[in-house]
Design an enzyme around this catalytic site. Structure first.
Site, PDB file in Angstrom:
ATOM      1  N   LYS A 175       0.970  -1.072   0.068  1.00  0.00           N
ATOM      2  CA  LYS A 175       0.083   0.035  -0.001  1.00  0.00           C
ATOM      3  C   LYS A 175       0.738   1.112   0.009  1.00  0.00           C
ATOM      4  CE  LYS A 175      -1.572   2.524   2.731  1.00  0.00           C
ATOM      5  NZ  LYS A 175      -1.351   3.828   2.062  1.00  0.00           N
ATOM      6  N   GLU A 248      10.706   1.271  10.156  1.00  0.00           N
ATOM      7  CA  GLU A 248      11.855   2.389   9.595  1.00  0.00           C
ATOM      8  C   GLU A 248      10.939   3.849  10.165  1.00  0.00           C
ATOM      9  OE1 GLU A 248      13.144   5.213   8.505  1.00  0.00           O
ATOM     10  OE2 GLU A 248      13.636   4.624   6.467  1.00  0.00           O
ATOM     11  N   CYS A 282      14.217  10.926   5.558  1.00  0.00           N
ATOM     12  CA  CYS A 282      14.548  10.282   7.013  1.00  0.00           C
ATOM     13  C   CYS A 282      15.751  10.420   7.655  1.00  0.00           C
ATOM     14  CB  CYS A 282      14.273   8.848   6.934  1.00  0.00           C
ATOM     15  SG  CYS A 282      12.756   8.073   6.257  1.00  0.00           S
ATOM     16  N   GLU A 380      11.998  15.971  14.500  1.00  0.00           N
ATOM     17  CA  GLU A 380      12.133  15.687  13.069  1.00  0.00           C
ATOM     18  C   GLU A 380      11.397  16.657  12.169  1.00  0.00           C
ATOM     19  OE1 GLU A 380      11.290  11.933  11.486  1.00  0.00           O
ATOM     20  OE2 GLU A 380      12.633  12.043   9.867  1.00  0.00           O
TER      21      GLU A 380
HETATM   22  P1  ADP Z   1       4.812   9.863   6.513  1.00  0.00           P
HETATM   23  O1  ADP Z   1       3.882  11.234   6.655  1.00  0.00           O
HETATM   24  O2  ADP Z   1       6.175  10.006   7.276  1.00  0.00           O
HETATM   25  O3  ADP Z   1       4.592   9.385   5.037  1.00  0.00           O
HETATM   26  P2  ADP Z   1       2.803   8.095   7.819  1.00  0.00           P
HETATM   27  O4  ADP Z   1       3.033   7.394   8.785  1.00  0.00           O
HETATM   28  O5  ADP Z   1       1.666   9.147   7.813  1.00  0.00           O
HETATM   29  O6  ADP Z   1       4.295   8.804   7.263  1.00  0.00           O
HETATM   30  O7  ADP Z   1       2.394   7.687   6.114  1.00  0.00           O
HETATM   31  C1  ADP Z   1       3.155   6.302   5.925  1.00  0.00           C
HETATM   32  C2  ADP Z   1       2.185   5.297   5.268  1.00  0.00           C
HETATM   33  O8  ADP Z   1       1.496   4.610   6.492  1.00  0.00           O
HETATM   34  C3  ADP Z   1       1.511   5.873   4.352  1.00  0.00           C
HETATM   35  O9  ADP Z   1       1.238   4.805   3.363  1.00  0.00           O
HETATM   36  C4  ADP Z   1       0.017   6.003   5.003  1.00  0.00           C
HETATM   37  O10 ADP Z   1      -0.997   5.841   4.063  1.00  0.00           O
HETATM   38  C5  ADP Z   1       0.135   4.830   6.116  1.00  0.00           C
HETATM   39  N1  ADP Z   1      -0.528   4.778   7.165  1.00  0.00           N
HETATM   40  C6  ADP Z   1      -1.021   6.235   7.846  1.00  0.00           C
HETATM   41  N2  ADP Z   1      -1.820   6.226   9.080  1.00  0.00           N
HETATM   42  C7  ADP Z   1      -2.048   4.603   8.970  1.00  0.00           C
HETATM   43  C8  ADP Z   1      -2.666   3.776   9.923  1.00  0.00           C
HETATM   44  N3  ADP Z   1      -3.291   4.169  10.775  1.00  0.00           N
HETATM   45  N4  ADP Z   1      -2.347   2.507   9.613  1.00  0.00           N
HETATM   46  C9  ADP Z   1      -1.768   2.064   8.579  1.00  0.00           C
HETATM   47  N5  ADP Z   1      -1.083   2.705   7.743  1.00  0.00           N
HETATM   48  C10 ADP Z   1      -1.116   4.184   7.661  1.00  0.00           C
END
Ligand code: ADP
Length: 478
Positions: A175, A248, A282, A380
């Site tokens: 995803k 990560e 990162c 960060e």
């Molecule tokens: P960043 O903003 O650093 O990309 P996020 O953690 O918001 O970090 O997003 C990273 C990935 O995790 C994206 O693919 C996002 O759609 C997904 N994501 C965000 N919230 C959730 C959740 N509650 N459960 C599973 N995946 C999530």
């Protein structure tokens, strides 16, 4: 200029399947809609996982040589489409086109590397007390796995997970971030062309809800996640059943500049790793500790190099240094971190004033002398801003470096061997780069410690995380 928006649908069992709520992604430089994607609900996620599970029965038993040949084809196909994939990255994410092209080439390099590593998976024999027995330890893929990836390196970060998982003989459902759906969509097409069997690589689109459905699926053997600490924490509660995890999660990365450093090299490295990809890395440098004896000179050189950066739309100007930040949340947080530092007495030596284009464009900012507990020195930022502080000694620098949450990467500039060895030991980070800001290479393990997560990507280790041991104990004489 960017043409029709790319429509991204789920890729399951080797076929694209449209359906579900449709959402948009806009170009951060222009506001134009550049992609649409179908949000995967429970039914689509279930179908994708079922496809990965079915495909695993055969794929898990293919030889590493068969998988290697497909990976090499995938690398070639990608190298023939650098501009297609890079254009999609620039339009959705905002990094300049030349930088996006570099990211695509690194993806191809990772595919070549994991194609070769797949051929080298081997076990060992272990002596038994009795010579009538032979213990054979083999390594087998863990099963169908899931990957949830972020938007800052939409191509490369898919590559690390795809290379390790499929190279090991696992199948996967990925995803991608809802902010950058296009890369996974295009890569799915290349995977089909490269001859990977249906069901080995599947894609579902959507935001956190879709990610949570995937993470919670009981048939997923392992979840590889790259993203924010907040989401990483929530995934510990989301997974169901017995699911292995690799996390990560980023972190606030320090750089230390010794009085024995080559200051030109250090300033050039600092500008590159603080502001490349608009600081949305990162392992971006967030805070710099400089020995007082060379602080003034280092700050002057870094400010001069920063003022010379070209900040503009990196699709129109492919060799721009910095594009827009990817979303409003990043712009606002970066501005807040800089304002907090300035309010608390720091000096802004680069990045004053608004960027003429406005919107998501920001001038890269440097603040000097922010208190050690200010936002820029502890959190960060994940945007184009960096804090610099003077320190009396390298021991003081190491204490500050290790005191902040997160242990992903640290950078040290010194030409003193003793300092290199001592700080190389004392810095509590998964990656420490000396006199260079390229902390990661494809054939060495990359990963964090402490609040930055656990598990490795890159290198042989990135593939080993998708393997499990089997001890086959044979009594051959009786
Ligand atoms: P960043 O903003 O650093 O990309 P996020 O953690 O918001 O970090 O997003 C990273 C990935 O995790 C994206 O693919 C996002 O759609 C997904 N994501 C965000 N919230 C959730 C959740 N509650 N459960 C599973 N995946 C999530």
């Amino acid at each position: 200029m960017s043409g029709t928006p790319l429509h991204c649908s789920a890729y399951i069992d080797g076929e694209f399947r449209t359906g579900g709520e449709r959402r948009e992604r806009r170009n951060p430089a222009t506001g134009e809609v550049v992609a649409t994607f179908d949000v995967a609900g429970r039914e689509t996620v279930d179908r994708a996982v079922a496809a990965a599970k079915r495909a695993f029965a055969d794929w898990g038993r293919t030889s590493g040589f068969t998988r290697g040949a497909m990976f090499r084809r995938l690398a070639e196909i990608t190298l023939g489409r650098v501009d297609e994939l890079a254009t999609c990255v620039t339009l959705e994410q905002g990094k300049p086109l030349d930088e996006a092209r570099g990211e695509v080439r690194k993806f191809a390099e990772a595919m070549r590397f994991y194609g070769e590593e797949a051929e080298r998976i081997h076990g060992e024999t272990v002596p038994n007390e009795s010579t009538d027995y032979l213990s054979v330890v083999v390594r087998e893929p863990v099963g169908p796995v899931a990957a949830i990836t972020p938007w800052n390196y939409p191509v490369e970060l898919i590559g690390w997970k795809l290379g390790g998982a499929l190279g090991a003989g696992c199948t996967m459902v990925i995803k991608p971030s809802e902010h950058t759906p296009g890369a996974a969509h295009l890569i799915a097409g290349y995977i089909g062309e490269a001859g990977f069997p249906p069901g080995v690589f599947n894609v579902v689109h959507g935001a956190g809800e879709t990610g949570a459905l995937l993470a919670a699926h009981p048939d997923i053997a392992k979840l590889g996640f790259t993203g924010s600490n907040r989401t990483g924490q929530s995934l510990f509660r989301t997974v169901e059943g017995v699911t292995q995890l690799t996390m990560e999660l980023g972190g606030s990365c320090p750089m230390i500049v010794s009085r024995h450093a080559d200051l030109d090299l250090a300033a050039t490295g600092a500008v590159r790793r603080a502001f490349r990809n608009a600081g949305q890395i990162c392992i971006a440098i967030n805070r710099i500790y400089v020995e007082d004896a060379v602080l003034g000179e280092f700050v002057d050189r870094m400010a001069e190099l920063t003022a010379a950066l070209t900040v503009t739309d990196g699709f129109a100007t492919p060799d721009a240094d910095v594009g827009p930040v990817t979303m409003e949340e990043i712009r606002a947080r970066t501005a807040a971190h800089v304002a907090d530092a300035v309010e608390r007495g720091a000096r802004l030596v680069a990045g004053a004033g608004e960027h003429p284009a406005g919107g998501l464009f920001r001038n890269p900012a440097i603040v000097v002398g922010a208190p050690h507990d200010s936002l820029i020195m502890t959190e960060e930022t994940f945007g184009p801003a960096v804090g610099i502080a003077g320190v009396e000694s390298l021991d003081e620098a190491v204490a500050h470096a290790n005191a902040v949450a997160g242990g992903l990467a640290a950078y040290l500039y010194t030409d003193h061997l003793g300092e290199t060895m001592r700080l190389g030991r004392d810095l509590d980070f998964g990656n420490v780069a000396v006199n260079s800001v390229d902390a990661g290479i494809i054939n060495a393990p990359y990963g964090g410690r402490r609040e930055s997560g656990f598990g490795s990507e890159h290198g042989r280790e990135g593939l080993e995380g998708y393997l499990q041991y089997k001890h086959l104990r044979i009594r051959h004489t009786h």
